[in-house]
Design a protein around this motif. Structure first.
Motif, PDB file in Angstrom:
ATOM      1  N   ALA A   1       0.811  -1.216   0.000  1.00  0.00           N
ATOM      2  CA  ALA A   1       0.000   0.000   0.000  1.00  0.00           C
ATOM      3  C   ALA A   1       0.841   1.261   0.000  1.00  0.00           C
ATOM      4  O   ALA A   1       0.317   2.349  -0.274  1.00  0.00           O
ATOM      5  CB  ALA A   1      -0.920  -0.003   1.216  1.00  0.00           C
ATOM      6  N   ALA A   2       2.128   1.143   0.285  1.00  0.00           N
ATOM      7  CA  ALA A   2       2.957   2.330   0.516  1.00  0.00           C
ATOM      8  C   ALA A   2       2.923   3.349  -0.621  1.00  0.00           C
ATOM      9  O   ALA A   2       2.749   4.551  -0.370  1.00  0.00           O
ATOM     10  CB  ALA A   2       4.389   1.908   0.832  1.00  0.00           C
ATOM     11  N   PRO A   3       3.094   2.954  -1.897  1.00  0.00           N
ATOM     12  CA  PRO A   3       3.090   3.972  -2.972  1.00  0.00           C
ATOM     13  C   PRO A   3       1.760   4.724  -3.037  1.00  0.00           C
ATOM     14  O   PRO A   3       1.745   5.950  -3.232  1.00  0.00           O
ATOM     15  CB  PRO A   3       3.333   3.138  -4.239  1.00  0.00           C
ATOM     16  CG  PRO A   3       4.010   1.896  -3.768  1.00  0.00           C
ATOM     17  CD  PRO A   3       3.410   1.603  -2.433  1.00  0.00           C
ATOM     18  N   ALA A   4       0.647   4.007  -2.904  1.00  0.00           N
ATOM     19  CA  ALA A   4      -0.657   4.666  -2.974  1.00  0.00           C
ATOM     20  C   ALA A   4      -0.860   5.595  -1.784  1.00  0.00           C
ATOM     21  O   ALA A   4      -1.385   6.710  -1.922  1.00  0.00           O
ATOM     22  CB  ALA A   4      -1.777   3.621  -3.020  1.00  0.00           C
ATOM     23  N   ILE A   5      -0.444   5.142  -0.595  1.00  0.00           N
ATOM     24  CA  ILE A   5      -0.580   5.986   0.599  1.00  0.00           C
ATOM     25  C   ILE A   5       0.230   7.265   0.453  1.00  0.00           C
ATOM     26  O   ILE A   5      -0.250   8.369   0.759  1.00  0.00           O
ATOM     27  CB  ILE A   5      -0.133   5.199   1.852  1.00  0.00           C
ATOM     28  CG1 ILE A   5      -1.135   4.078   2.153  1.00  0.00           C
ATOM     29  CG2 ILE A   5       0.017   6.128   3.058  1.00  0.00           C
ATOM     30  CD1 ILE A   5      -0.695   3.147   3.267  1.00  0.00           C
ATOM     31  N   GLU A   6       1.439   7.149  -0.039  1.00  0.00           N
ATOM     32  CA  GLU A   6       2.298   8.327  -0.208  1.00  0.00           C
ATOM     33  C   GLU A   6       1.677   9.311  -1.191  1.00  0.00           C
ATOM     34  O   GLU A   6       1.658  10.532  -0.958  1.00  0.00           O
ATOM     35  CB  GLU A   6       3.681   7.890  -0.688  1.00  0.00           C
ATOM     36  CG  GLU A   6       4.644   9.056  -0.863  1.00  0.00           C
ATOM     37  CD  GLU A   6       6.018   8.621  -1.347  1.00  0.00           C
ATOM     38  OE1 GLU A   6       6.902   9.482  -1.472  1.00  0.00           O
ATOM     39  OE2 GLU A   6       6.192   7.406  -1.608  1.00  0.00           O
ATOM     40  N   LYS A   7       1.137   8.782  -2.289  1.00  0.00           N
ATOM     41  CA  LYS A   7       0.531   9.650  -3.290  1.00  0.00           C
ATOM     42  C   LYS A   7      -0.704  10.356  -2.738  1.00  0.00           C
ATOM     43  O   LYS A   7      -0.896  11.570  -2.945  1.00  0.00           O
ATOM     44  CB  LYS A   7       0.143   8.819  -4.528  1.00  0.00           C
ATOM     45  CG  LYS A   7      -0.491   9.614  -5.655  1.00  0.00           C
ATOM     46  CD  LYS A   7       0.485  10.604  -6.273  1.00  0.00           C
ATOM     47  CE  LYS A   7      -0.119  11.264  -7.499  1.00  0.00           C
ATOM     48  NZ  LYS A   7       0.780  12.311  -8.060  1.00  0.00           N
ATOM     49  N   ILE A   8      -1.540   9.626  -2.012  1.00  0.00           N
ATOM     50  CA  ILE A   8      -2.738  10.232  -1.434  1.00  0.00           C
ATOM     51  C   ILE A   8      -2.376  11.331  -0.449  1.00  0.00           C
ATOM     52  O   ILE A   8      -2.958  12.435  -0.466  1.00  0.00           O
ATOM     53  CB  ILE A   8      -3.611   9.149  -0.754  1.00  0.00           C
ATOM     54  CG1 ILE A   8      -4.313   8.290  -1.808  1.00  0.00           C
ATOM     55  CG2 ILE A   8      -4.648   9.788   0.172  1.00  0.00           C
ATOM     56  CD1 ILE A   8      -5.106   7.140  -1.237  1.00  0.00           C
ATOM     57  N   ASN A   9      -1.417  11.060   0.431  1.00  0.00           N
ATOM     58  CA  ASN A   9      -1.016  12.078   1.402  1.00  0.00           C
ATOM     59  C   ASN A   9      -0.475  13.324   0.718  1.00  0.00           C
ATOM     60  O   ASN A   9      -0.733  14.452   1.156  1.00  0.00           O
ATOM     61  CB  ASN A   9       0.024  11.500   2.359  1.00  0.00           C
ATOM     62  CG  ASN A   9      -0.587  10.520   3.349  1.00  0.00           C
ATOM     63  OD1 ASN A   9      -1.770  10.597   3.658  1.00  0.00           O
ATOM     64  ND2 ASN A   9       0.221   9.591   3.853  1.00  0.00           N
ATOM     65  N   ASP A  10       0.271  13.130  -0.370  1.00  0.00           N
ATOM     66  CA  ASP A  10       0.806  14.268  -1.117  1.00  0.00           C
ATOM     67  C   ASP A  10      -0.327  15.101  -1.718  1.00  0.00           C
ATOM     68  O   ASP A  10      -0.296  16.343  -1.686  1.00  0.00           O
ATOM     69  CB  ASP A  10       1.741  13.785  -2.227  1.00  0.00           C
ATOM     70  CG  ASP A  10       3.070  13.277  -1.692  1.00  0.00           C
ATOM     71  OD1 ASP A  10       3.375  13.544  -0.508  1.00  0.00           O
ATOM     72  OD2 ASP A  10       3.797  12.608  -2.449  1.00  0.00           O
ATOM     73  N   ILE A  11      -1.322  14.409  -2.272  1.00  0.00           N
ATOM     74  CA  ILE A  11      -2.447  15.133  -2.895  1.00  0.00           C
ATOM     75  C   ILE A  11      -3.234  15.898  -1.846  1.00  0.00           C
ATOM     76  O   ILE A  11      -3.633  17.055  -2.058  1.00  0.00           O
ATOM     77  CB  ILE A  11      -3.365  14.149  -3.651  1.00  0.00           C
ATOM     78  CG1 ILE A  11      -2.640  13.591  -4.876  1.00  0.00           C
ATOM     79  CG2 ILE A  11      -4.663  14.845  -4.076  1.00  0.00           C
ATOM     80  CD1 ILE A  11      -3.426  12.516  -5.612  1.00  0.00           C
ATOM     81  N   VAL A  12      -3.488  15.275  -0.705  1.00  0.00           N
ATOM     82  CA  VAL A  12      -4.229  15.949   0.362  1.00  0.00           C
ATOM     83  C   VAL A  12      -3.522  17.229   0.773  1.00  0.00           C
ATOM     84  O   VAL A  12      -4.152  18.292   0.932  1.00  0.00           O
ATOM     85  CB  VAL A  12      -4.407  15.004   1.573  1.00  0.00           C
ATOM     86  CG1 VAL A  12      -4.943  15.780   2.782  1.00  0.00           C
ATOM     87  CG2 VAL A  12      -5.363  13.861   1.231  1.00  0.00           C
ATOM     88  N   GLU A  13      -2.214  17.161   0.932  1.00  0.00           N
ATOM     89  CA  GLU A  13      -1.476  18.357   1.341  1.00  0.00           C
ATOM     90  C   GLU A  13      -1.435  19.404   0.236  1.00  0.00           C
ATOM     91  O   GLU A  13      -1.487  20.608   0.499  1.00  0.00           O
ATOM     92  CB  GLU A  13      -0.061  17.965   1.784  1.00  0.00           C
ATOM     93  CG  GLU A  13      -0.022  17.226   3.112  1.00  0.00           C
ATOM     94  CD  GLU A  13      -0.812  17.937   4.200  1.00  0.00           C
ATOM     95  OE1 GLU A  13      -0.638  19.164   4.386  1.00  0.00           O
ATOM     96  OE2 GLU A  13      -1.633  17.268   4.863  1.00  0.00           O
ATOM     97  N   GLN A  14      -1.356  18.965  -1.023  1.00  0.00           N
ATOM     98  CA  GLN A  14      -1.360  19.931  -2.124  1.00  0.00           C
ATOM     99  C   GLN A  14      -2.701  20.641  -2.207  1.00  0.00           C
ATOM    100  O   GLN A  14      -2.767  21.851  -2.454  1.00  0.00           O
ATOM    101  CB  GLN A  14      -1.058  19.228  -3.448  1.00  0.00           C
ATOM    102  CG  GLN A  14      -0.983  20.170  -4.650  1.00  0.00           C
ATOM    103  CD  GLN A  14       0.060  21.259  -4.467  1.00  0.00           C
ATOM    104  OE1 GLN A  14       1.229  20.967  -4.216  1.00  0.00           O
ATOM    105  NE2 GLN A  14      -0.354  22.519  -4.577  1.00  0.00           N
ATOM    106  N   ILE A  15      -3.785  19.903  -2.001  1.00  0.00           N
ATOM    107  CA  ILE A  15      -5.106  20.529  -1.990  1.00  0.00           C
ATOM    108  C   ILE A  15      -5.188  21.569  -0.869  1.00  0.00           C
ATOM    109  O   ILE A  15      -5.725  22.667  -1.059  1.00  0.00           O
ATOM    110  CB  ILE A  15      -6.205  19.455  -1.828  1.00  0.00           C
ATOM    111  CG1 ILE A  15      -6.340  18.649  -3.127  1.00  0.00           C
ATOM    112  CG2 ILE A  15      -7.546  20.085  -1.449  1.00  0.00           C
ATOM    113  CD1 ILE A  15      -7.312  17.490  -3.028  1.00  0.00           C
TER     114      ILE A  15
END
Length: 787
Positions: A731-745
């Motif tokens: 799950a690590a790559p997907a989790i990292e991407k989601i967290n990045d998107i949340v912070e960018q938003i």
């Protein structure tokens, strides 16, 4: 009518006040413009203590007087925005924004203008203008609407024009020519969106107002212009006799007033020539176009689009005359036979009207659609038009004539349209959504008094309307004008069995084959329909579900208050001073009450009631923004990463859901529901978000796509990794991407809050932004503040 001049006068009255006089001479105005422009270079680091609105307008006038607007007006306006904002002069800034909208529109800078429109509406809301009836608010609405129309953002433009109408009814006298200008603007919007029947109504009202306000209507150039505009619109409806009368009346006014050397006279001549061409009076058409060319050359010269377009029309008229064996004197100029209405910018084949080709008159192939058949799925697939288009055609061809025939005394009091529940009311219906509660339908809205008098019988007559229709290759809908077998009586038919919706694309112009009369075209179409259709229609196109019957029915005859109560629980919108009531609404409820289209509203009462629900108090909007910031922070920035670390996929999944819902809602709230509407219920939430994000003026335009990415990755992040016992890449790559998107938003939201002056903080954990936003809530009502 010179729309730009009237709008400029409207804006100037807001800036100066109706009794102020502009006595500044041209030299002083030019000096003011130069000094303001040079201040950018000389005093870039100094902010003005005050902003002089009068000096700004004088300077802008001087730029136009020097004919240097193309190079100087843009920088001048941009600097004036900065100066007014730095001085804290909101009224001055609104004046600058209104002037900027007009200039950008004239320069075709439509994309840039969307930001100016948005900024103007938000500024007016902050100033408290949106709840009043001031000329300032009316001016802003008209300029915003016209800018949106020029950018082909027709839905937003129409909504803004209707808001302006509501304000103007209270702030202007019934004979004020600015009202006529507003009706003329609306008519142009309806013409550009292929609704000539509505364009005609608006133009008739504009003509009525101008004639009532004129000292001498028989020699008034604005009256003549209105006759020309009306003639050209009637032409698109194939009402040739009426079009000819109005076109000739316009020329008569020019002659009576000795206005033949006016530049507008050319368009009147050309308009009359166009009517003559449609009537196959080719000699008169040639004479009219020749005379128009002479006036255009006198006023503008030959190196203009007007001259070239009219010359091309003349060439086509001469060719048609030659083919018909008609001889025209080469020296001929329009005499008694040639009198043309004037339309300002609406020369034949000008961009405002569109040029049609011979293909427009080709015989359409039709797709028949019948209802009540056993194979519902097959019937659905045969309906290629949207529900709103079908509803408009059903109203135009069936409903409106029935009311005119059976209820003539109420025709000017009944509102019609399609609003409420159903995918088609949002404009998102497709073949899949047509398998239930779909078919020809519209709503009729009456006052309590009128409903008591005719409501029940009108419902019977509505249910008896024919619902058999066909759709041709151009997407035009044709209904067969025969009453159902259970009808209480058929209403008169205008055609030989069917009536075709007039289409602006089929306006007769030189080079296009035309019919002599509207009846001829109707008869031609009806033969196709008669061949294609054999099954009588006694049911909707698809099954009616229980939730769309009885008190929850979605079409038919309603009291205005009852209709809105069935959706919202309220006959009219809560008071602006009742935030607790507004906060009880779901956004999807307000979306259902304010979506769709209104086809006719002679009294304006339905639109006014509907607009009340769209006009969410700004304090409520800010309170909801604060709540959404809190949920984005709690669900997306705090609980989501913690749930993922714990390996609790279900909690993480629900956190993503709450984050997505709150963020999507925030996008609509930031863009202001009064402008873009409310977020609809979950099924169409992302369809609406994509539509909003794709508009030129959207705020936070990338957030929708980012949210969809989060949802695509959520399965892998919550359940797809080795940590959850399912192996794979983890799950690590997907989790990292989601967290990045949340912070960018979150970063993007903070930038937008700063741009709106709702915060001075750069903190990206959005919970800490809430106090800054709530500081802008004017009311002390505790329901609006977070705990």
């Amino acid at each position: 009518m010179d729309e730009e001049a009237l709008l400029k006068q409207f804006a100037a009255q807001f800036a100066h006040g109706p009794d102020d006089a502009d006595d500044t001479d041209a030299a002083a105005a030019a000096q003011g413009a130069d000094s303001t422009a040079n201040q950018v270079a000389d005093d870039a680091d100094q902010s003005p203590a005050t902003f002089d609105t009068q000096q700004f307008l004088n300077g802008l006038d001087a730029i136009f007087d020097r004919h240097t607007a193309a190079t100087e007006a843009g920088p001048y306006l941009e600097q004036a925005m900065v100066d007014a904002e730095n001085a804290g002069d909101e009224a001055g800034l609104l004046t600058v924004l209104n002037e900027t909208m007009g200039f950008y529109r004239s320069q075709g800078r439509h994309k840039e203008n969307q930001w100016i429109v948005q900024r103007s509406l938000e500024l007016a809301a902050r100033m408290g203008l949106t709840t009043g009836t001031s000329e300032a608010w009316a001016t802003t609405l008209i300029n915003c609407a016209t800018s949106m129309r020029a950018a082909q953002q027709y839905d937003q433009a129409e909504d803004l024009y209707h808001q302006a109408q509501s304000v103007c009814r209270h702030s202007l006298a019934p004979t004020d020519r600015r009202l006529a200008a507003l009706h003329n603007n609306l008519s142009m919007l309806y013409s550009e969106t292929n609704r000539p029947d509505k364009a005609e109504l608006e133009l008739r009202e504009a003509l009525r107002i101008i004639e009532a306000s004129s000292v001498n209507p028989d020699a008034d150039i604005d009256v003549a212009s209105s006759h020309t505009n009306l003639a050209l619109t009637l032409l698109t409806e194939h009402k040739l006799e009426d079009a000819h009368w109005h076109a000739a009346k316009a020329l008569e006014i020019y002659r009576t007033g000795h206005l033949e050397h006016s530049a507008h006279y050319a368009s009147a001549l050309a308009g009359f020539a166009q009517v003559c061409f449609a009537e196959r009076r080719y000699a008169d058409a040639v004479t009219g176009y020749r005379h128009a060319l002479a006036v255009i050359e006198e006023c503008y010269g030959k190196d203009t689009d007007y001259w070239r377009i009219t010359a091309d029309n003349l060439r086509q008229a001469e060719e048609a005359a030659a083919q018909a064996g008609v001889t025209v004197d080469n020296a001929g100029v329009a005499g008694d036979a040639g009198a043309l209405p004037q339309s300002g910018s609406r020369l034949p084949n000008s961009p405002a009207q569109g040029k049609t080709g011979a293909n427009a008159a080709s015989s359409p192939s039709t797709v028949s659609v019948s209802t009540g058949s056993a194979g519902a799925a097959e019937a659905v697939s045969a309906c290629p038009v949207s529900g709103l288009k079908l509803a408009r055609a059903f109203w135009t061809q069936m409903g409106k004539p029935m009311i005119a025939a059976k209820y003539p005394q109420y025709a000017g009091r009944i509102a019609a349209g399609l609003v409420g529940h159903g995918s088609e009311c949002y404009g998102f219906d497709d073949a899949y959504s047509q398998d239930h509660d779909f078919g020809p339908r519209f709503c009729l809205w009456l006052t309590d008094e009128d409903y008591a008098a005719i409501g029940e019988q009108l419902e019977v007559d509505y249910e008896a309307l024919p619902r058999k229709f066909s759709v041709d290759a151009q997407g035009r809908v044709t209904f067969e004008a025969h009453a159902r077998s259970d009808a209480s009586g058929a209403f008169p038919s205008a055609g030989a069995g069917s009536t075709v919706i007039p289409d602006a694309a089929n306006a007769p112009t030189p080079g296009t084959a035309t019919h002599d009369t509207a009846t001829a075209e109707s008869g031609a179409a009806s033969s196709d329909v008669a061949e294609a259709m054999t099954t009588p229609i006694d049911a909707p196109l698809s099954p009616v579900t229980p939730r769309a019957q009885g008190a929850n029915r979605r079409d038919g005859v309603f009291r205005i208050g009852d209709f809105f109560e069935s959706i919202t629980g309220y006959h009219t919108a809560p008071a602006q001073t009742a935030p607790h009531e507004w906060l009880m609404f779901q956004e999807s409820t307000l979306a259902a009450a304010t979506n769709g289209e209104v086809f006719a509203d002679p009294t304006g009462l339905f639109s006014k009631t509907r607009q009340g629900f769209k006009n969410m108090p700004d304090d409520v909007r800010l309170a909801l923004i604060s709540k959404r910031l809190g949920m984005i922070a709690q669900a997306g920035q705090y609980n989501l990463p913690r749930s993922l670390k714990r390996g609790d996929g279900a909690a993480a999944w629900l956190s993503i859901h709450e984050f997505v819902q709150a963020t999507a809602s925030l996008v609509f709230l930031v863009n202001v529901p009064m402008v873009v509407g409310y977020m609809p219920y979950y099924k169409w939430q992302f369809a609406a978000l994509r539509k909003l994000s794709g508009s030129m003026f959207a705020l936070l335009p990338n957030v929708g796509e980012q949210l969809e990415t989060v949802m695509r990755l959520s399965s892998a992040a919550c359940y797809g990794g080795a940590g959850f016992g399912e192996g794979g890449k983890g799950a690590a790559p997907a989790i990292e991407k989601i967290n990045d998107i949340v912070e960018q938003i979150a970063v993007d939201i903070v930038k937008e809050l700063k741009r709106e002056h709702l915060t001075t903080s750069g903190e990206t954990f959005l919970e800490w932004q809430r106090p800054y936003v709530e500081d802008h809530i004017a009311s002390d009502d505790p329901v609006l503040k977070s705990l």
